[in-house]
Design a protein around this motif. Structure first.
Motif, PDB file in Angstrom:
ATOM      1  N   GLY A  53      54.702  53.252  36.996  1.00 10.65           N
ATOM      2  CA  GLY A  53      55.406  54.330  37.698  1.00 10.65           C
ATOM      3  C   GLY A  53      56.393  54.982  36.750  1.00 10.65           C
ATOM      4  N   ARG A  54      57.656  54.987  37.148  1.00  5.32           N
ATOM      5  CA  ARG A  54      58.691  55.583  36.294  1.00  5.32           C
ATOM      6  C   ARG A  54      59.300  54.590  35.308  1.00  5.32           C
ATOM      7  N   ARG A  55      58.990  53.329  35.478  1.00  2.00           N
ATOM      8  CA  ARG A  55      59.576  52.295  34.605  1.00  2.00           C
ATOM      9  C   ARG A  55      58.701  52.058  33.379  1.00  2.00           C
ATOM     10  N   ILE A  56      59.367  51.790  32.262  1.00  2.70           N
ATOM     11  CA  ILE A  56      58.667  51.502  31.010  1.00  2.70           C
ATOM     12  C   ILE A  56      59.042  50.092  30.583  1.00  2.70           C
ATOM     13  N   PHE A  57      58.039  49.300  30.286  1.00  2.00           N
ATOM     14  CA  PHE A  57      58.226  47.908  29.889  1.00  2.00           C
ATOM     15  C   PHE A  57      57.777  47.717  28.443  1.00  2.00           C
ATOM     16  N   TYR A  58      58.508  46.860  27.737  1.00  2.00           N
ATOM     17  CA  TYR A  58      58.184  46.544  26.342  1.00  2.00           C
ATOM     18  C   TYR A  58      57.971  45.048  26.199  1.00  2.00           C
ATOM     19  N   ARG A  59      57.085  44.689  25.274  1.00  2.00           N
ATOM     20  CA  ARG A  59      56.873  43.284  24.915  1.00  2.00           C
ATOM     21  C   ARG A  59      56.468  43.223  23.451  1.00  2.00           C
ATOM     22  N   THR A  60      56.691  42.078  22.852  1.00  2.00           N
ATOM     23  CA  THR A  60      56.339  41.941  21.436  1.00  2.00           C
ATOM     24  C   THR A  60      54.827  41.953  21.264  1.00  2.00           C
ATOM     25  N   ASN A  61      54.403  42.393  20.111  1.00  2.00           N
ATOM     26  CA  ASN A  61      53.004  42.382  19.731  1.00  2.00           C
ATOM     27  C   ASN A  61      52.836  41.292  18.681  1.00  2.00           C
ATOM     28  N   ALA A  62      52.373  40.127  19.122  1.00  4.34           N
ATOM     29  CA  ALA A  62      52.262  38.970  18.230  1.00  4.34           C
ATOM     30  C   ALA A  62      51.385  39.265  17.016  1.00  4.34           C
ATOM     31  N   GLU A  63      50.311  39.992  17.215  1.00  8.77           N
ATOM     32  CA  GLU A  63      49.428  40.322  16.089  1.00  8.77           C
ATOM     33  C   GLU A  63      50.123  41.242  15.097  1.00  8.77           C
ATOM     34  N   GLY A  64      50.973  42.118  15.585  1.00 10.35           N
ATOM     35  CA  GLY A  64      51.719  43.005  14.698  1.00 10.35           C
ATOM     36  C   GLY A  64      52.771  42.268  13.900  1.00 10.35           C
ATOM     37  N   ILE A  65      53.325  41.211  14.477  1.00  8.40           N
ATOM     38  CA  ILE A  65      54.376  40.437  13.821  1.00  8.40           C
ATOM     39  C   ILE A  65      53.789  39.437  12.823  1.00  8.40           C
ATOM     40  N   ARG A  66      52.550  39.048  13.000  1.00  7.41           N
ATOM     41  CA  ARG A  66      51.927  38.026  12.143  1.00  7.41           C
ATOM     42  C   ARG A  66      52.043  38.328  10.644  1.00  7.41           C
ATOM     43  N   PRO A  67      51.719  39.543  10.168  1.00  7.18           N
ATOM     44  CA  PRO A  67      51.847  39.799   8.723  1.00  7.18           C
ATOM     45  C   PRO A  67      53.285  39.616   8.210  1.00  7.18           C
TER      46      PRO A  67
END
Length: 98
Positions: A53-67
């Motif tokens: 809806g109008r809310r935006i949620f964020y979470r870490t991207n483990a694959e992006g952090i791996r390198p």
């Protein structure tokens, strides 16, 4: 990752997905500043974004952090070796003076 606030955001998001408002409250920063940091983290692939809806949620991207994790582990091994050498020198000095 040189920016401390971005590291704080990643740490805060490490355990669960969070809405922008929670991140703003936790960091005690203005919303536009937090949004700027989140946009950078998203652009480099370190966080995922989900809209509900109008809310935006964020979470870490483990694959992006791996390198990044793999790269920093090189330095961890270096410092471990340095500490072992310091310990060995200290023990040798103690034996010589005993």
């Amino acid at each position: 990752m040189a920016e401390p606030r971005r590291r704080e955001i990643l740490s805060y998001l490490a355990l669960k997905e969070r809405p922008v408002g929670d991140i703003v409250k936790w960091l005690k920063l203005e919303q536009p500043s937090v949004s700027k940091h989140l946009r950078v983290l998203k652009d480099v692939g370190l966080v995922h974004v989900r809209r509900d809806g109008r809310r935006i949620f964020y979470r870490t991207n483990a694959e992006g952090i791996r390198p990044m994790h793999e790269w920093t582990s090189t330095f961890e091994r270096f410092w471990t070796q340095q500490l072992i050498r310091i310990k060995e020198r200290a023990e040798k000095t103690n034996k010589e003076h005993a």
